[in-house]
Design a protein around this motif. Structure first.
Motif, PDB file in Angstrom:
ATOM      1  N   ALA A 121      32.550  47.912  14.640  1.00 42.66           N
ATOM      2  CA  ALA A 121      31.467  48.698  14.049  1.00 42.66           C
ATOM      3  C   ALA A 121      31.990  49.736  13.062  1.00 42.66           C
ATOM      4  N   HIS A 122      33.301  49.798  12.878  1.00 41.94           N
ATOM      5  CA  HIS A 122      33.870  50.780  11.951  1.00 41.94           C
ATOM      6  C   HIS A 122      33.270  50.553  10.563  1.00 41.94           C
ATOM      7  N   PRO A 123      32.889  51.617   9.858  1.00 39.63           N
ATOM      8  CA  PRO A 123      32.221  51.457   8.567  1.00 39.63           C
ATOM      9  C   PRO A 123      33.024  50.723   7.499  1.00 39.63           C
ATOM     10  N   VAL A 124      34.351  50.719   7.587  1.00 39.59           N
ATOM     11  CA  VAL A 124      35.133  50.024   6.564  1.00 39.59           C
ATOM     12  C   VAL A 124      35.012  48.501   6.666  1.00 39.59           C
ATOM     13  N   PHE A 125      34.397  48.009   7.753  1.00 39.18           N
ATOM     14  CA  PHE A 125      34.205  46.569   7.918  1.00 39.18           C
ATOM     15  C   PHE A 125      32.760  46.142   7.660  1.00 39.18           C
ATOM     16  N   ALA A 126      31.939  47.011   7.105  1.00 35.90           N
ATOM     17  CA  ALA A 126      30.498  46.747   6.967  1.00 35.90           C
ATOM     18  C   ALA A 126      30.208  45.458   6.203  1.00 35.90           C
ATOM     19  N   ARG A 127      30.830  45.243   5.052  1.00 32.63           N
ATOM     20  CA  ARG A 127      30.545  44.039   4.263  1.00 32.63           C
ATOM     21  C   ARG A 127      31.039  42.789   4.978  1.00 32.63           C
ATOM     22  N   ALA A 128      32.246  42.830   5.515  1.00 34.60           N
ATOM     23  CA  ALA A 128      32.791  41.667   6.234  1.00 34.60           C
ATOM     24  C   ALA A 128      31.906  41.317   7.420  1.00 34.60           C
ATOM     25  N   ARG A 129      31.443  42.337   8.137  1.00 36.91           N
ATOM     26  CA  ARG A 129      30.564  42.119   9.288  1.00 36.91           C
ATOM     27  C   ARG A 129      29.228  41.525   8.826  1.00 36.91           C
ATOM     28  N   ALA A 130      28.650  42.077   7.773  1.00 39.16           N
ATOM     29  CA  ALA A 130      27.356  41.591   7.275  1.00 39.16           C
ATOM     30  C   ALA A 130      27.454  40.152   6.776  1.00 39.16           C
ATOM     31  N   GLU A 131      28.600  39.784   6.231  1.00 38.57           N
ATOM     32  CA  GLU A 131      28.798  38.424   5.715  1.00 38.57           C
ATOM     33  C   GLU A 131      29.282  37.459   6.787  1.00 38.57           C
ATOM     34  N   GLY A 132      29.425  37.916   8.021  1.00 36.69           N
ATOM     35  CA  GLY A 132      29.838  37.044   9.121  1.00 36.69           C
ATOM     36  C   GLY A 132      31.296  36.631   9.062  1.00 36.69           C
ATOM     37  N   ARG A 133      32.140  37.422   8.401  1.00 31.48           N
ATOM     38  CA  ARG A 133      33.562  37.073   8.267  1.00 31.48           C
ATOM     39  C   ARG A 133      34.444  37.767   9.295  1.00 31.48           C
ATOM     40  N   LEU A 134      33.846  38.471  10.251  1.00 28.97           N
ATOM     41  CA  LEU A 134      34.585  39.206  11.267  1.00 28.97           C
ATOM     42  C   LEU A 134      34.255  38.606  12.629  1.00 28.97           C
ATOM     43  N   GLN A 135      35.217  37.922  13.229  1.00 29.14           N
ATOM     44  CA  GLN A 135      35.012  37.252  14.511  1.00 29.14           C
ATOM     45  C   GLN A 135      36.021  37.770  15.527  1.00 29.14           C
ATOM     46  N   GLY A 136      35.752  37.562  16.796  1.00 33.86           N
ATOM     47  CA  GLY A 136      36.764  37.821  17.812  1.00 33.86           C
ATOM     48  C   GLY A 136      36.460  38.948  18.763  1.00 33.86           C
ATOM     49  N   ASP A 137      37.542  39.591  19.220  1.00 36.48           N
ATOM     50  CA  ASP A 137      37.489  40.574  20.295  1.00 36.48           C
ATOM     51  C   ASP A 137      37.256  41.989  19.761  1.00 36.48           C
ATOM     52  N   TRP A 138      36.010  42.276  19.461  1.00 34.36           N
ATOM     53  CA  TRP A 138      35.620  43.582  18.939  1.00 34.36           C
ATOM     54  C   TRP A 138      34.886  44.331  20.030  1.00 34.36           C
ATOM     55  N   ASN A 139      35.017  45.638  20.035  1.00 38.57           N
ATOM     56  CA  ASN A 139      34.486  46.458  21.101  1.00 38.57           C
ATOM     57  C   ASN A 139      34.054  47.792  20.510  1.00 38.57           C
ATOM     58  N   ALA A 140      32.927  48.313  20.946  1.00 40.40           N
ATOM     59  CA  ALA A 140      32.463  49.616  20.457  1.00 40.40           C
ATOM     60  C   ALA A 140      33.413  50.737  20.877  1.00 40.40           C
TER      61      ALA A 140
END
Length: 190
Positions: A121-140
């Motif tokens: 959820a870190h803001p520097v990943f906003a575009r990658a997250r919105a485009e579905g390019r961020l997969q895996g073991d992410w945690n708040a």
């Protein structure tokens, strides 16, 4: 530090050990009460002496010890200033200028990162997250911030067009193999 995987002798006292207890003064990790196996954390230079003493005292099955080097994240979050943003130092060596000037931003490239869990959820990943390019073991609430830092170096951007990652258009998959910032070679290869 090293970890030693051992087979415990089946005595009631040893079978009652669980993670967080100690055996001969060393931390027991990855042990379930009632199971005859444990992993101990021992200083590298004491492995042979500890194994010999535990075997001699009848606490572990002779020949069962499998020492392994413990791997860990060297970077510690306490040393990072509050205003730190992942990847700022890449701009200082010109990596982002090179990738932007040559138009190579990692499109159609897949990257695997084996590290701690990360803050997706870190803001520097906003575009990658919105485009579905961020997969895996992410945690708040990641167990350690190292993977967030590493992924920021790869695809971080402050806002669209304000790039600092070396390859901001990659597809990235994160595997959390170093929970809390530490683990073993066998744990990573599993």
């Amino acid at each position: 530090m090293a970890v030693i995987h051992v087979e415990l002798m089946p005595t009631p006292r040893l079978l009652a050990l669980s993670s967080g207890h100690s055996l001969d003064g060393y931390e027991v990790r990855e042990s379930l009460a009632g199971k005859p196996a444990a992993t101990l954390v021992v200083p590298d230079d004491q492995v042979a002496a500890v194994v010999a003493r535990l075997e001699r005292n009848g606490e572990i099955r002779p020949g069962s010890a499998r020492p392994e080097k413990e791997l860990g994240v060297l970077w510690q979050p306490a040393t990072v200033p509050v205003q730190w943003v992942p990847g700022d130092h890449l701009a200082g060596v010109g990596i982002t200028r090179v990738t932007q000037a040559r138009g190579r931003r990692g499109a159609r490239v897949k990257v695997a990162v084996l590290d701690t869990d990360g803050d997706g959820a870190h803001p520097v990943f906003a575009r990658a997250r919105a485009e579905g390019r961020l997969q895996g073991d992410w945690n708040a609430n990641p167990s350690h911030p190292h993977a967030t830092h590493v992924v920021g170096l790869i695809l971080g951007e402050r806002e669209p067009g304000d790039l600092f990652g070396a390859a901001v258009d990659v597809e990235l998959r994160l595997w959390a193999v170093l929970p809390g910032g530490r683990g073993t070679e066998s744990g990573i290869s599993a």
